[in-house]
Design an enzyme around this catalytic site. Structure first.
Site, PDB file in Angstrom:
ATOM      1  N   GLN A 123       0.840  -1.201   0.000  1.00  0.00           N
ATOM      2  CA  GLN A 123       0.000   0.000   0.000  1.00  0.00           C
ATOM      3  C   GLN A 123       0.873   1.249   0.000  1.00  0.00           C
ATOM      4  O   GLN A 123       1.569   1.512   0.984  1.00  0.00           O
ATOM      5  CB  GLN A 123      -0.892  -0.042   1.255  1.00  0.00           C
ATOM      6  CG  GLN A 123      -1.908   1.051   1.344  1.00  0.00           C
ATOM      7  CD  GLN A 123      -2.680   0.989   2.662  1.00  0.00           C
ATOM      8  OE1 GLN A 123      -2.338   0.197   3.538  1.00  0.00           O
ATOM      9  NE2 GLN A 123      -3.694   1.808   2.800  1.00  0.00           N
ATOM     10  N   GLY A 124       0.836   2.018  -1.078  1.00  0.00           N
ATOM     11  CA  GLY A 124       1.640   3.233  -1.177  1.00  0.00           C
ATOM     12  C   GLY A 124       0.790   4.475  -0.990  1.00  0.00           C
ATOM     13  O   GLY A 124       0.472   5.174  -1.949  1.00  0.00           O
ATOM     14  N   SER A 126       0.886   6.657   2.487  1.00  0.00           N
ATOM     15  CA  SER A 126       1.558   7.661   3.322  1.00  0.00           C
ATOM     16  C   SER A 126       2.857   8.137   2.687  1.00  0.00           C
ATOM     17  O   SER A 126       3.541   7.396   1.989  1.00  0.00           O
ATOM     18  CB  SER A 126       1.884   7.074   4.697  1.00  0.00           C
ATOM     19  OG  SER A 126       0.719   6.771   5.388  1.00  0.00           O
ATOM     20  N   SER A 158       4.531  -1.673   4.279  1.00  0.00           N
ATOM     21  CA  SER A 158       4.933  -2.995   4.775  1.00  0.00           C
ATOM     22  C   SER A 158       4.886  -3.996   3.624  1.00  0.00           C
ATOM     23  O   SER A 158       4.034  -3.921   2.748  1.00  0.00           O
ATOM     24  CB  SER A 158       4.051  -3.433   5.936  1.00  0.00           C
ATOM     25  OG  SER A 158       2.708  -3.264   5.623  1.00  0.00           O
ATOM     26  N   GLU A 241      -9.755  -1.288   5.839  1.00  0.00           N
ATOM     27  CA  GLU A 241      -8.492  -1.588   6.492  1.00  0.00           C
ATOM     28  C   GLU A 241      -8.625  -2.432   7.756  1.00  0.00           C
ATOM     29  O   GLU A 241      -7.838  -3.325   7.997  1.00  0.00           O
ATOM     30  CB  GLU A 241      -7.724  -0.297   6.802  1.00  0.00           C
ATOM     31  CG  GLU A 241      -6.319  -0.568   7.319  1.00  0.00           C
ATOM     32  CD  GLU A 241      -5.341   0.552   7.004  1.00  0.00           C
ATOM     33  OE1 GLU A 241      -5.732   1.565   6.428  1.00  0.00           O
ATOM     34  OE2 GLU A 241      -4.171   0.396   7.357  1.00  0.00           O
ATOM     35  N   GLU A 361      -5.200  10.267  17.962  1.00  0.00           N
ATOM     36  CA  GLU A 361      -5.688  11.652  17.923  1.00  0.00           C
ATOM     37  C   GLU A 361      -6.649  11.850  16.746  1.00  0.00           C
ATOM     38  O   GLU A 361      -7.701  12.484  16.889  1.00  0.00           O
ATOM     39  CB  GLU A 361      -4.500  12.629  17.809  1.00  0.00           C
ATOM     40  CG  GLU A 361      -3.688  12.779  19.092  1.00  0.00           C
ATOM     41  CD  GLU A 361      -2.816  11.562  19.401  1.00  0.00           C
ATOM     42  OE1 GLU A 361      -2.608  10.726  18.506  1.00  0.00           O
ATOM     43  OE2 GLU A 361      -2.353  11.448  20.548  1.00  0.00           O
TER      44      GLU A 361
END
Lengths: 378, 326
Positions: A123-124, A126, A158, A241, A361
C-alpha cells in the site's frame, strides 16, 4: 439480541476448526525471509483449502462469508496461532477495492493471484509529509503517451520488498483542490525506477519500508476508478483496512493477557492487589473490545452501517495493548526489558499501535466530528 | 449472532425514551429533589407494568428478560428519573431468583405491580430506595446470601443525590433459601445499565452545549481538547453499553457466564459513569458548576450508583479472581 452463534456460524466455525486441526500452521521461523516464506506458504495452504478469501464473493473465488463469519475466521486463526497470510493487504484492501472500482478486465487479471499469493500487494499511501493529512501527498504522476510517469516517495509500506503490485495514490492534477487531483494506480514494483529501503523501527526490526519512485512507468490500464478519482478509491481501501483484522488483533491481545496472568500467578505477583487490579482492568477492556467489535458487526449486518461503537474499537485496542505490555514490565520485572525477550519486543512494538492505521488523535477527531457531530476542529 | 436489540426491544426503548422525555424533565427531577420521589410518574410506570417487566407471568409480571429490564433502566438513568423503580426491581429479582415458592407468592405479585416497593443492598451500606420500601432485601456480597430485613428498621440517610432516597438496613431477617449470587449479579447488571443511561445523557447534553457555546468567536466544540474529551465520553458510554447488554443477555441465556459478565459490566460502568458525568460538568464550564445547570444531578446519581454493591476496584478484583488460572 442473541449472542450465541447461529447454526450456520457454528457450522462455519466447526469446519474451520477441523481444517486448522488437520493443517496446523506450525512455528514461526526465525528471520525475515523465512517468516515471509512461511506466511506465503500458509496462504497457499489456506487457498487450497478454500479459506484464503473467506469474505470475498463466490464469483471472485471467495467463500461469500458474512461479516460475522469473517470475524470468526480471524478469531480462529488467532486462536490457532496462525500468522496473517502473506498477502493480507491484497486480501483485505486491494481485492475489495478492485471489486468496487475495478473494470472487469482488472478484476479478471488481478483478483486470482491475490487469493493464491502468487502476487503480493503493498500500500503506497503515506508519505513523509502526508501522514494523517493523506490528501496532502506530493508523489506526482504525469501523462506520457499511453501511460504515466511517476516520481515521489512513500513510507510505511509494509511488505514492499516482497510485493509485485503497489496500491499507489499520486497527484495527477496539481491545479485543483488537494482531494480532487489524485489518482489511484496499480504500480508494478518490479522495475528499476522503484527502490525499496527497509525502515528500521524502534524494535530493531524492519516491518516497513520507504519507497523511492523515480520516473516509474505505469500503463493507463492500471488506473483504478478513473483519473482524478483517487481520493474516493483510497477511502474504499481505508474503510476496509480494519474490518476483519480487528478480530485477529483482539485474539492476540487475549493471548498476551492470558500469558501475563499465568506468569503473574506463577510468580505470586497476582496476589498483589495492585497487580490484580490492573490485570482485572485489562481483562475488562479486552472483553469489552471484543463485545464492542461484535456490536459493530451486528449493526452493519442489521442496518447496513456501523453504529457509533464501530469507530472506537481500534482506539481501545491500541490503548489496551500498550497498557498490557507496560504492565508486563512491572509484573515480570526488569527481566522483561532485557534484549531478545518477547515482552521487550511487545512493549516496543505496541508504541506503534496508536500511530499505524490512523493515530489515536485522528480517531478521536473522527469520533467527535462524524459520530458526535461536533463542528470541524480548528 | 446478533448483538443488536430486537425490534420489540427497540420499541420498548423508544417508548420509554419518549414517555420519560415528556414526564420526567429536569424540572420534575428538580422538584423531586426537594419533595421526594415523583409519585405521579411512579403510578404511570406501574400502570404500564414496568416494575414487573422481568418478573415471570406466573407471578404477575410481563415475563420478559434481563435485557428488557436493562433497556428500561438505561432510559430511566437517561432521564435521571426520581422513582423507586431500581430498588423495586432489584428486590423482585432477588425474591424471584433466590426465594422459596412461598416467598415468591407472598411478595412478587405486589412488587411486579408496584403496589409494594422494594430495595436491595448490603447491610449497613447506602441502599437506594430503602426509605419507604415495603420489601427490603439485604445481601451478603461475600457469602452470596440474602434475607428480607425488617423494613421499619431502615434508617434514612441524606446523600449528595437528592433525586433518590437512600437508607441503611440492618443485617438479618427472613433468609431467602436459594443462592443469592444470580440475584446480586442481576442487580449489578441493572445498576450498570442505569449508569450507561446517565453517561449517555451527560454526553448528549455536553455535545449540545459545546456546539452552542462560543468563545474566541467560535463554538468551543471546534477545539480538539474539547472534542477529545467528548470522544472519551463516547468510549465510556459504548463500552458500558456493550458490557451491560452482554451481561443482561447472559442472565437469561447463559447463566454460567453471568458472574464474570456482571463484574465486568459494573467495573467498567462504575468508572465510566463517574468520568463521563464529571466530563459533562467540565465541558459545561462555569455554568456546569452551578446548581442551575442540570448536569450535576447526573454526576451525583452516578457517584451513588458507582459505589452501590462495590465500586470499580472491587469488581476488577472479582474479575481477576474469577479468571485466575486454576
Amino acid at each position: 439480541m442473541d449472542l450465541s452463534y447461529t447454526e450456520r456460524e457454528r457450522a462455519f466455525r466447526d469446519e474451520l476448526r477441523e481444517w486448522l486441526a488437520a493443517n496446523p500452521p506450525g512455528e514461526r521461523p526465525q528471520g525475515e525471509e523465512a517468516d515471509y516464506a512461511w506466511r506465503r506458504d500458509w496462504q497457499r495452504r489456506l487457498h487450497e483449502g478454500g479459506w484464503a478469501g473467506v469474505h470475498w464473493p463466490v464469483e471472485y473465488g471467495g467463500r461469500g462469508a458474512s461479516l460475522m463469519e469473517t470475524a470468526i475466521f480471524f478469531e480462529e486463526l488467532g486462536r490457532a496461532r496462525a500468522p496473517l497470510p502473506a498477502n493480507v493487504l491484497g486480501l483485505l484492501l486491494g481485492g475489495p477495492t478492485l471489486m468496487v472500482w475495478g473494470t472487469e478486465e482488472q478484476k479478471d487479471r488481478y483478483l486470482p493471484p491475490i487469493l493464491s499469493a502468487q502476487e503480493i500487494w503493498c500500500q503506497g499511501f503515506s508519505e513523509p509529509d502526508a501522514g494523517s493529512d493523506l490528501a496532502a501527498l506530493k508523489t506526482r504522476a504525469r501523462r506520457d503517451g499511453d501511460g504515466w510517469v511517476v516520481s515521489g516517495q512513500k513510507v510505511w509500506t509494509s511488505g514492499a520488498q516482497f510485493s509485485k503490485w503497489c496500491m499507489l495514490v499520486a497527484r495527477t492534477d496539481p491545479d485543483v483542490p488537494k482531494h480532487k487531483g489524485l489518482t489511484y494506480f496499480l504500480m508494478d514494483m518490479e522495475q528499476e525506477a522503484v527502490q525499496v529501503r527497509p525502515l528500521v523501527q524502534i524494535t530493531g526490526e524492519a516491518d516497513f519500508n520507504e519507497l523511492f519512485v523515480e520516473e516509474a512507468r505505469i500503463p493507463d490500464e492500471n488506473v483504478i476508478g478513473g483519473v482524478g478519482n483517487g481520493w474516493k478509491v483510497a477511502l474504499t481501501t481505508l474503510m476496509n483496512e480494519r474490518a476483519g483484522l480487528g478480530f485477529f488483533l483482539q485474539v492476540r491481545l487475549r493471548q498476551l493477557l492470558d500469558e501475563l496472568v499465568e506468569q503473574a500467578a506463577a510468580s505470586g505477583a497476582l496476589d498483589d492487589p495492585r497487580v490484580a487490579d490492573r490485570l482485572g482492568d485489562l481483562h475488562v477492556r479486552t472483553e469489552i473490545l471484543r463485545l464492542t467489535a461484535y456490536r459493530g458487526l451486528s449493526a452493519i449486518e442489521q442496518y447496513g452501517q456501523p453504529g457509533p461503537e464501530g469507530s472506537l474499537v481500534k482506539w481501545l485496542w491500541s490503548d489496551t495493548n500498550q497498557m498490557l505490555t507496560q504492565l508486563a514490565a512491572d509484573v515480570v520485572g526488569p527481566e522483561a526489558l532485557t534484549a531478545g525477550r518477547p515482552w521487550a519486543y511487545e512493549l516496543l512494538r505496541a508504541r506503534g499501535n496508536s500511530i499505524e492505521g490512523g493515530t489515536t488523535e485522528i480517531l478521536k477527531n473522527i469520533v467527535a466530528e462524524r459520530v458526535l457531530g461536533l463542528p470541524r476542529a480548528r | 449472532m446478533r448483538f443488536t436489540l430486537t425490534d420489540d426491544q427497540r420499541e420498548i426503548q423508544r417508548t420509554a425514551r419518549d414517555l420519560l422525555a415528556n414526564r420526567s424533565s429536569f424540572e420534575k427531577v428538580r422538584a423531586a429533589a426537594e419533595q421526594g420521589p415523583d409519585e405521579a410518574l411512579w403510578r404511570e410506570l406501574c400502570e404500564l407494568g414496568w416494575p414487573g417487566i422481568a418478573v415471570a407471568e406466573a407471578h404477575g409480571g410481563q415475563g420478559l428478560g434481563a435485557v428488557e429490564l436493562a433497556v428500561l433502566l438505561e432510559e430511566l438513568g437517561y432521564a435521571c428519573a426520581a422513582t423507586p423503580f431500581l430498588g423495586t426491581v432489584l428486590a423482585a429479582a432477588a425474591i424471584e431468583h433466590a426465594g422459596s415458592d412461598a416467598q415468591r407468592e407472598r411478595w412478587l405479585p405486589g412488587l411486579a405491580a408496584g403496589e409494594l416497593r422494594g430495595a436491595l443492598g448490603a447491610p449497613g451500606e447506602l441502599m437506594p430506595d430503602a426509605p419507604g420500601a415495603n420489601v427490603v432485601v439485604v445481601v451478603d456480597l461475600a457469602q452470596r446470601t440474602a434475607a428480607v430485613a425488617d423494613a421499619d428498621a431502615v434508617e434514612p440517610v441524606q446523600t449528595i443525590d437528592p433525586t433518590r432516597r437512600y437508607g441503611r438496613a440492618p443485617a438479618g431477617g427472613e433468609p431467602l433459601e436459594g443462592d443469592a449470587g444470580p440475584a446480586i449479579d442481576r442487580a449489578l447488571v441493572a445498576v450498570s445499565a442505569e449508569l450507561v443511561g446517565l453517561a449517555q445523557r451527560a454526553l448528549d447534553m455536553s455535545v449540545e452545549y459545546v456546539k452552542e457555546r462560543k468563545q474566541f468567536g467560535v463554538p468551543v466544540g471546534t477545539f480538539q481538547a474539547v472534542q477529545h474529551r467528548a470522544a472519551q465520553m463516547l468510549l465510556d458510554v459504548e463500552g458500558g453499553r456493550s458490557a451491560a447488554l452482554y451481561a443482561a443477555w447472559t442472565a437469561d441465556a447463559d447463566p454460567q457466564r453471568l458472574p464474570l459478565a456482571a463484574a465486568m459490566a459494573k467495573a467498567w460502568a462504575s468508572d465510566a459513569g463517574r468520568s463521563a458525568t464529571a466530563s459533562a460538568i467540565q465541558l459545561h464550564g462555569g455554568i456546569g458548576f452551578t446548581w442551575e445547570a442540570d448536569v450535576h444531578w447526573l454526576f451525583k446519581r452516578a457517584q451513588l450508583d458507582s459505589a452501590f454493591l462495590g465500586a470499580g476496584a472491587a469488581h476488577r478484583a472479582r474479575v481477576t479472581a474469577l479468571t485466575r488460572p486454576t
